[in-house]
Enzyme design. Structure first.
Site, PDB file in Angstrom:
ATOM      1  N   GLU A  40      25.577 -13.422  78.054  1.00 38.26           N
ATOM      2  CA  GLU A  40      25.515 -12.571  79.255  1.00 38.26           C
ATOM      3  C   GLU A  40      24.269 -11.676  79.322  1.00 38.26           C
ATOM      4  OE1 GLU A  40      28.267  -9.434  79.904  1.00 38.26           O
ATOM      5  OE2 GLU A  40      27.537  -8.322  78.192  1.00 38.26           O
ATOM      6  N   HIS A  69      28.018  -9.187  82.952  1.00 37.91           N
ATOM      7  CA  HIS A  69      26.641  -9.418  83.432  1.00 37.91           C
ATOM      8  C   HIS A  69      26.427 -10.815  84.023  1.00 37.91           C
ATOM      9  CE1 HIS A  69      24.676  -5.690  82.301  1.00 37.91           C
ATOM     10  NE2 HIS A  69      25.370  -5.716  81.171  1.00 37.91           N
ATOM     11  N   HIS A 177      30.849  -7.841  73.940  1.00 40.59           N
ATOM     12  CA  HIS A 177      30.484  -6.812  74.929  1.00 40.59           C
ATOM     13  C   HIS A 177      29.973  -5.504  74.312  1.00 40.59           C
ATOM     14  CE1 HIS A 177      30.346  -4.354  78.577  1.00 40.59           C
ATOM     15  NE2 HIS A 177      31.144  -3.474  77.992  1.00 40.59           N
TER      16      HIS A 177
HETATM   17 FE   LIG Z   1      26.616  -7.678  76.408  1.00 39.20          FE
HETATM   18 FE   LIG Z   2      29.273  -7.107  78.717  1.00 37.51          FE
END
Ligand SMILES: [Fe+2]
Ligand SMILES: [Fe+2]
Length: 274
Positions: A40, A69, A177
């Site tokens: 991402e 993203h 993340h």
């Molecule tokens: Fe990320």
């Molecule tokens: Fe993320």
């Protein structure tokens, strides 16, 4: 036994170059059958492009997962329907381009991958990930019991909750993340490997892969700023998961923290000091 390499968020050109340079040799060294990378942040930290997707797949990546993203690079929107190995979170509403799950054939049987986005402190707030994951896994079970879930989320509690909820139903639940690798890799009682966050593949002298100063200045000033990808030393972080492909149960999970260049095998003590 089927060996899966799962790598966390790949940040910009430094992360991509390190991965492309190291992957062939890592695959050989650990007899890796399947590679999952969260992409991402692959395009300058913001999203992923079709060109980068193709580069990563050519380098030996099996499936690319994403997260919040995913839509940053607009050309990815029509591309998602043409490249099923690039996933977006499964808990988007019906009709969203692309898919959040895939099953691929390997020499050791089918491997399923599901990408789901958590909701706490995450935008956009998607459908309930527990419900979405339950139905995605139920659908996949007709095809394979070797299933890896990328849980893209901010909080440890939600990611552990999803991991525990999936215990015994999938081979592994790995978080992404936060870009910070956690030290909680384990196998739950039902046979599901778990790790709260894989960490990132990107520059370590950074704030989550971005240059340090602009982010610190933003916290101090509250003024808008751009956050370039940092440079310098890169590490590839994630987990190596060994799965019994006849049952889908995880046998072992090991944390991965690799430099961008293969080590020579010389111990630090034996190297000349500078
Ligand atoms: Fe990320
Ligand atoms: Fe993320």
């Amino acid at each position: 036994m089927l060996t899966i390499l799962f790598l966390g968020d790949l940040v910009g050109e430094p992360g991509r170059s390190a991965l492309i340079a190291r992957l062939p040799e890592l695959k050989k060294k650990h007899a890796i059958d399947f590679v999952i990378v969260n992409g991402e942040n692959a395009a300058g930290g913001r999203g992923i492009t079709p060109k980068i997707t193709i580069e990563l797949l050519r380098a030996g990546v099996s499936v690319i997962t994403t997260g919040d993203h995913i839509w940053d690079q607009k050309e990815v929107i029509p591309f998602l329907d043409t490249e099923p190995r690039l996933l977006r979170p499964v808990n988007y509403p019906a009709g969203t381009p692309g898919a959040g799950a895939i099953v691929l054939e390997t020499a050791k049987g089918k491997v399923g991958v599901i990408n789901v986005q958590a909701r706490t402190f995450m935008l956009p707030i998607l459908d309930n990930p527990f419900h979405a994951l339950e139905s995605a896994v139920a659908q996949m079970h007709g095809e394979t019991s070797t299933i890896v879930v990328d849980v893209h989320g901010e909080t440890t509690s939600e990611k552990i909750g999803l991991g525990r909820f999936m215990d015994g139903k999938v081979s592994a639940v790995i978080g992404t993340h936060t870009h910070v690798q956690t030290a909680d890799e384990q196998i739950f009682p039902g046979g599901t490997a778990f790790m709260c966050d894989a960490g990132m593949c990107g520059p370590v002298q950074s704030i989550l892969g971005r240059a340090i100063d602009p982010i610190v200045r933003r916290f101090i000033s509250n003024m808008p700023a751009s956050f370039p990808v940092a440079d310098g030393e890169v590490r590839l972080r994630g987990a190596l998961i060994e799965v019994d492909e006849t049952t889908g149960r995880a046998l072992r999970i090991t944390r991965v923290d690799e430099p961008s260049v293969a080590t020579t095998g010389i111990s630090p003590e034996a190297q000349p000091t500078t």
